[in-house]
Design a protein around this motif. Sequence first.
Motif, PDB file in Angstrom:
ATOM      1  N   ALA A  50       0.829  -1.206   0.000  1.00 57.85           N
ATOM      2  CA  ALA A  50       0.000   0.000   0.000  1.00 57.85           C
ATOM      3  C   ALA A  50       0.868   1.262   0.000  1.00 57.85           C
ATOM      4  CB  ALA A  50      -0.935  -0.001   1.204  1.00 57.85           C
ATOM      5  N   VAL A  51       1.948   1.243   0.787  1.00 57.67           N
ATOM      6  CA  VAL A  51       2.859   2.401   0.828  1.00 57.67           C
ATOM      7  C   VAL A  51       3.532   2.578  -0.532  1.00 57.67           C
ATOM      8  CG1 VAL A  51       4.954   3.339   1.855  1.00 57.67           C
ATOM      9  CG2 VAL A  51       3.223   2.276   3.311  1.00 57.67           C
ATOM     10  N   PHE A  52       3.966   1.478  -1.142  1.00 54.82           N
ATOM     11  CA  PHE A  52       4.588   1.571  -2.460  1.00 54.82           C
ATOM     12  C   PHE A  52       3.617   2.183  -3.464  1.00 54.82           C
ATOM     13  CE2 PHE A  52       7.134  -2.499  -1.272  1.00 54.82           C
ATOM     14  CZ  PHE A  52       7.990  -1.745  -0.483  1.00 54.82           C
ATOM     15  N   TYR A  53       2.361   1.752  -3.396  1.00 52.16           N
ATOM     16  CA  TYR A  53       1.335   2.307  -4.289  1.00 52.16           C
ATOM     17  C   TYR A  53       1.225   3.817  -4.124  1.00 52.16           C
ATOM     18  CZ  TYR A  53      -3.408   3.774  -5.559  1.00 52.16           C
ATOM     19  OH  TYR A  53      -4.492   4.471  -6.053  1.00 52.16           O
ATOM     20  N   MET A  54       1.120   4.288  -2.864  1.00 51.47           N
ATOM     21  CA  MET A  54       0.946   5.715  -2.621  1.00 51.47           C
ATOM     22  C   MET A  54       2.144   6.519  -3.117  1.00 51.47           C
ATOM     23  SD  MET A  54      -2.046   6.219  -1.272  1.00 51.47           S
ATOM     24  CE  MET A  54      -1.974   7.787  -0.386  1.00 51.47           C
ATOM     25  N   ALA A  55       3.351   5.969  -2.960  1.00 53.87           N
ATOM     26  CA  ALA A  55       4.559   6.681  -3.380  1.00 53.87           C
ATOM     27  C   ALA A  55       4.630   6.839  -4.899  1.00 53.87           C
ATOM     28  CB  ALA A  55       5.797   5.943  -2.873  1.00 53.87           C
ATOM     29  N   ILE A  56       3.972   5.942  -5.628  1.00 56.99           N
ATOM     30  CA  ILE A  56       3.932   6.058  -7.081  1.00 56.99           C
ATOM     31  C   ILE A  56       2.707   6.847  -7.535  1.00 56.99           C
ATOM     32  CG2 ILE A  56       3.739   4.767  -9.248  1.00 56.99           C
ATOM     33  CD1 ILE A  56       6.468   4.527  -7.968  1.00 56.99           C
ATOM     34  N   ARG A  57       1.585   6.622  -6.903  1.00 58.03           N
ATOM     35  CA  ARG A  57       0.314   7.219  -7.345  1.00 58.03           C
ATOM     36  C   ARG A  57       0.305   8.733  -7.241  1.00 58.03           C
ATOM     37  NH1 ARG A  57      -3.537   9.955  -8.321  1.00 58.03           N
ATOM     38  NH2 ARG A  57      -5.761   9.479  -8.039  1.00 58.03           N
ATOM     39  N   TYR A  58       0.903   9.311  -6.196  1.00 56.57           N
ATOM     40  CA  TYR A  58       0.776  10.743  -5.939  1.00 56.57           C
ATOM     41  C   TYR A  58       2.122  11.459  -5.974  1.00 56.57           C
ATOM     42  CZ  TYR A  58      -3.905   9.449  -4.430  1.00 56.57           C
ATOM     43  OH  TYR A  58      -5.188   8.950  -4.399  1.00 56.57           O
ATOM     44  N   ASN A  59       2.187  12.524  -6.736  1.00 64.11           N
ATOM     45  CA  ASN A  59       3.343  13.406  -6.685  1.00 64.11           C
ATOM     46  C   ASN A  59       3.412  14.050  -5.308  1.00 64.11           C
ATOM     47  OD1 ASN A  59       4.085  12.919  -9.354  1.00 64.11           O
ATOM     48  ND2 ASN A  59       2.790  14.583 -10.146  1.00 64.11           N
ATOM     49  N   GLY A  60       4.598  14.113  -4.750  1.00 65.74           N
ATOM     50  CA  GLY A  60       4.757  14.710  -3.431  1.00 65.74           C
ATOM     51  C   GLY A  60       4.812  13.701  -2.306  1.00 65.74           C
ATOM     52  N   LEU A  61       4.559  12.423  -2.603  1.00 71.38           N
ATOM     53  CA  LEU A  61       4.659  11.377  -1.593  1.00 71.38           C
ATOM     54  C   LEU A  61       5.827  10.458  -1.939  1.00 71.38           C
ATOM     55  CD1 LEU A  61       0.954  10.307  -0.949  1.00 71.38           C
ATOM     56  CD2 LEU A  61       2.264  12.162   0.090  1.00 71.38           C
ATOM     57  N   ASP A  62       6.529   9.997  -0.896  1.00 70.76           N
ATOM     58  CA  ASP A  62       7.685   9.136  -1.122  1.00 70.76           C
ATOM     59  C   ASP A  62       7.826   8.171   0.039  1.00 70.76           C
ATOM     60  OD1 ASP A  62       9.855   8.101  -2.415  1.00 70.76           O
ATOM     61  OD2 ASP A  62      11.160   9.839  -2.143  1.00 70.76           O
ATOM     62  N   VAL A  63       8.565   7.102  -0.178  1.00 74.09           N
ATOM     63  CA  VAL A  63       8.944   6.163   0.869  1.00 74.09           C
ATOM     64  C   VAL A  63      10.468   6.164   0.914  1.00 74.09           C
ATOM     65  CG1 VAL A  63       8.720   4.242  -0.787  1.00 74.09           C
ATOM     66  CG2 VAL A  63       8.822   3.782   1.670  1.00 74.09           C
ATOM     67  N   VAL A  64      11.031   6.333   2.108  1.00 73.20           N
ATOM     68  CA  VAL A  64      12.469   6.559   2.246  1.00 73.20           C
ATOM     69  C   VAL A  64      13.058   5.634   3.294  1.00 73.20           C
ATOM     70  CG1 VAL A  64      12.268   8.974   1.545  1.00 73.20           C
ATOM     71  CG2 VAL A  64      12.126   8.380   3.963  1.00 73.20           C
ATOM     72  N   ASN A  65      14.371   5.512   3.258  1.00 73.83           N
ATOM     73  CA  ASN A  65      15.064   4.707   4.253  1.00 73.83           C
ATOM     74  C   ASN A  65      15.130   5.437   5.587  1.00 73.83           C
ATOM     75  OD1 ASN A  65      15.942   2.169   3.140  1.00 73.83           O
ATOM     76  ND2 ASN A  65      17.243   3.353   1.742  1.00 73.83           N
ATOM     77  N   GLY A  66      15.142   4.669   6.661  1.00 74.28           N
ATOM     78  CA  GLY A  66      15.336   5.231   7.988  1.00 74.28           C
ATOM     79  C   GLY A  66      14.045   5.595   8.682  1.00 74.28           C
ATOM     80  N   ASP A  67      14.173   5.900   9.954  1.00 75.36           N
ATOM     81  CA  ASP A  67      13.047   6.317  10.789  1.00 75.36           C
ATOM     82  C   ASP A  67      13.101   7.831  10.864  1.00 75.36           C
ATOM     83  OD1 ASP A  67      10.950   6.395  12.483  1.00 75.36           O
ATOM     84  OD2 ASP A  67      11.983   5.563  14.219  1.00 75.36           O
ATOM     85  N   ILE A  68      12.175   8.504  10.226  1.00 80.58           N
ATOM     86  CA  ILE A  68      12.189   9.957  10.154  1.00 80.58           C
ATOM     87  C   ILE A  68      11.148  10.534  11.103  1.00 80.58           C
ATOM     88  CG2 ILE A  68      13.103  10.023   7.823  1.00 80.58           C
ATOM     89  CD1 ILE A  68      10.333  10.256   6.740  1.00 80.58           C
ATOM     90  N   PRO A  69      11.235  11.829  11.423  1.00 74.87           N
ATOM     91  CA  PRO A  69      10.284  12.419  12.370  1.00 74.87           C
ATOM     92  C   PRO A  69       8.833  12.212  11.935  1.00 74.87           C
ATOM     93  CG  PRO A  69      12.105  13.911  11.985  1.00 74.87           C
ATOM     94  CD  PRO A  69      12.264  12.795  10.997  1.00 74.87           C
ATOM     95  N   ASP A  70       7.968  11.946  12.915  1.00 71.79           N
ATOM     96  CA  ASP A  70       6.562  11.670  12.620  1.00 71.79           C
ATOM     97  C   ASP A  70       5.822  12.882  12.088  1.00 71.79           C
ATOM     98  OD1 ASP A  70       7.043   9.122  13.488  1.00 71.79           O
ATOM     99  OD2 ASP A  70       6.146   9.402  15.472  1.00 71.79           O
ATOM    100  N   THR A  71       6.466  14.053  12.150  1.00 70.39           N
ATOM    101  CA  THR A  71       5.843  15.272  11.636  1.00 70.39           C
ATOM    102  C   THR A  71       6.204  15.538  10.179  1.00 70.39           C
ATOM    103  OG1 THR A  71       7.718  16.545  12.510  1.00 70.39           O
ATOM    104  CG2 THR A  71       5.760  16.351  13.912  1.00 70.39           C
ATOM    105  N   THR A  72       7.070  14.697   9.603  1.00 71.17           N
ATOM    106  CA  THR A  72       7.503  14.899   8.223  1.00 71.17           C
ATOM    107  C   THR A  72       6.347  14.670   7.258  1.00 71.17           C
ATOM    108  OG1 THR A  72       9.717  14.114   8.804  1.00 71.17           O
ATOM    109  CG2 THR A  72       9.179  14.225   6.464  1.00 71.17           C
ATOM    110  N   VAL A  73       6.104  15.643   6.385  1.00 70.53           N
ATOM    111  CA  VAL A  73       5.028  15.535   5.404  1.00 70.53           C
ATOM    112  C   VAL A  73       5.628  15.129   4.060  1.00 70.53           C
ATOM    113  CG1 VAL A  73       3.186  16.754   4.193  1.00 70.53           C
ATOM    114  CG2 VAL A  73       3.667  17.273   6.598  1.00 70.53           C
ATOM    115  N   GLY A  74       5.031  14.122   3.435  1.00 74.02           N
ATOM    116  CA  GLY A  74       5.460  13.711   2.104  1.00 74.02           C
ATOM    117  C   GLY A  74       6.467  12.591   2.087  1.00 74.02           C
ATOM    118  N   GLN A  75       6.897  12.139   3.261  1.00 73.83           N
ATOM    119  CA  GLN A  75       7.838  11.027   3.337  1.00 73.83           C
ATOM    120  C   GLN A  75       7.423  10.079   4.443  1.00 73.83           C
ATOM    121  OE1 GLN A  75      11.746  12.758   3.916  1.00 73.83           O
ATOM    122  NE2 GLN A  75      12.121  12.825   1.703  1.00 73.83           N
ATOM    123  N   LEU A  76       7.623   8.789   4.186  1.00 71.23           N
ATOM    124  CA  LEU A  76       7.293   7.755   5.152  1.00 71.23           C
ATOM    125  C   LEU A  76       8.390   6.698   5.118  1.00 71.23           C
ATOM    126  CD1 LEU A  76       4.848   7.137   7.065  1.00 71.23           C
ATOM    127  CD2 LEU A  76       4.073   5.526   5.329  1.00 71.23           C
TER     128      LEU A  76
END
Length: 653
Positions: free
Chosen positions: A488-514
């Motif tokens: 589902a995360v992979f789908y969202m990262a491709i479906r919408y411009n501005g969304l991405d999936v990245v390495n590491g544990d990033i701050p929970d307030t980060t918008v556009g990255q998971l």
Amino acid sequence: MLKKIVFCLLMASSSIVQSQVLINEFDADTPSTNDKQFIELKSETPNFSLNGYVLVFFNGTGSLADTSYFTVSLNGLTTDVNGLILIGNNLVAPVPERIFSIGSIQNGPDGVGLYLGSTADFPAGTIATTTNLIDALVHSNNATAVPSLQTLLGESTQENENINSLGTTQSIQRKIDGTWEVKAPTPGANNDGSGFIFNGITITANTANKNEGDSFSITFTTQTNVTSDLLFSFTLTNGSFNTNDFTGNTTVFIPIGANSFATTITLVDDIVDEGDEVLRIKFGDLPFGYNRRNDNLEIRVVDNDFSTLPFGTPLNPTYGNVTSTVPVGYYASIEGLSGTALKQGLQDIIANPAAVRAHTYGDVTDILRVADQNPLNSNQVWMMYVESPRAKLDFQTSSSNVGTWNREHIYPQSRGGFVNATEDTPDGINVWSSSNADDLAAGHADAHHIRAEDGPENSSRSNKDYGLTGYNGPSGTQGSWKGDVARAVFYMAIRYNGLDVVNGDIPDTTVGQLGDLTTLLSWNQSDPRDDFEMNRNNYIYTWQMNRNPFIDYPLLADYIWGANVGQAWFASLSTNENQTAKYVIYPNPARDSFIVSGLNSEAAIELYNGLGMKVFEQKVTGQAPISPNVSSGIYLAKITSDSKTEVKKLVIE
């Protein structure tokens, strides 16, 4: 103490009738969960119409201080023989004439005003005013003062509901001289004990879940023996539950000198799959002199008629029973592509504005009732993280999420930047808007990343990343959802411009990255796509007219983010996901041993843990038991025979 005289215009003439109605008792801070909050009004004359009046509740502190947060229209209400009217929660006794939901009133320091007007005159955030004000009360459950709100409401005092240090057990009550005192609540009765005393009637019934065919008793009991024969009726109908669903007497008769009546209700065991229903025991009209001590008792009627689906739950998955409904040629345009061209090619398919349809968040609820249906019971949804079913009827509709299911955004709303971006009113499958890759608002109601989930667990997950120090699910569960989440995360990262999936544990307030990409790639392997997930993909396609390509071809993730990045993609490189599996592992979950069926010759069995490490290997012939002697967990079982290899998910308990 400010007191005001109400002048009611009659028949649009110049003549006026003078009368007075005031706040008589107030209880905002009640024991336990604030489920017995109420406000009581008293008119100078009995049977006084409250048409044209409204109660307005105001904040006392914070950034919204001195502004309204809740309103209650009093249209249609009339005070009783004592001049009293009760507005409050359903659990207040006697039952209020107008009900508001639990927790609607704040404990304070806040205020409430009785106005001439309507709810439309006081939208949320309206500054407190004395214009058209009839009476007001500034209240709290501590000594914190709010002089600004007092001034705006024309009040010189503030009442502390906890002034006697008795916690939540008392209420604020008006005395004969107009001043206030704090003592034990007296809802529905004069504060000094005077006036007409009603004989209250209480409904008693076992409200535990009932099955079709069950019988149960309902008893009606008056506070004191009746002085003349008492006759009234009650109803059980509620929503789809009607008079065809039960048999029994619904007329109550209590003879003079007695104080109770009992009847037996039998639930009809039909053969219709209606789904679980809720009956509601509700008083009909009562004769003068009686009031309701409780009402609207609800009992769940569990329907024993249900259907099943020809595949397993995610906890006991099956493979190959559900065939993909992907249209011929749907993915043809990405053949031979790699790198950024492959990503763009996928987006061009699943975000195609000429095909893709966007629905509302309200529609998602209806979608999930089908897409996330428990394969073992058509009256239930399957809750992802907690790996268990719940009645479709138990969808969360109030502020309390205990015992309910709701809609879990796998890519959290705050992280995706689409918080409450669509309406919560369903429009149906035939009402939609076109969408494209820049339409980020559509992500709020994109069913490909929204799942049915236990309410409290949804809150616990919050907006965390997955894996590492982020969210890894409830303890004691088997992680049957992890691959679903990854895809589902992979789908969202491709479906919408501005969304991405990245390495590491990033701050929970980060918008556009998971995150975490590495964890999700591992989950994509360790929890293979099963029939439940393919069925979801097929059904959501009928609404949104797009598919999750990572369910149709899970290996695509490796060509975009994983080990095969830069290599050209061809569907033939992927295992044919649409053929029925040749080998079956049972039992699954397994304890000490398991068997592989479908072997016609010697095979090699290898087990890999969630980190991709091989932890077991053995040769086997026929259906000989295999005892891996490994710790509990989820493994990938690689089965190689006759130069062919298949990978199965295996759960070891």
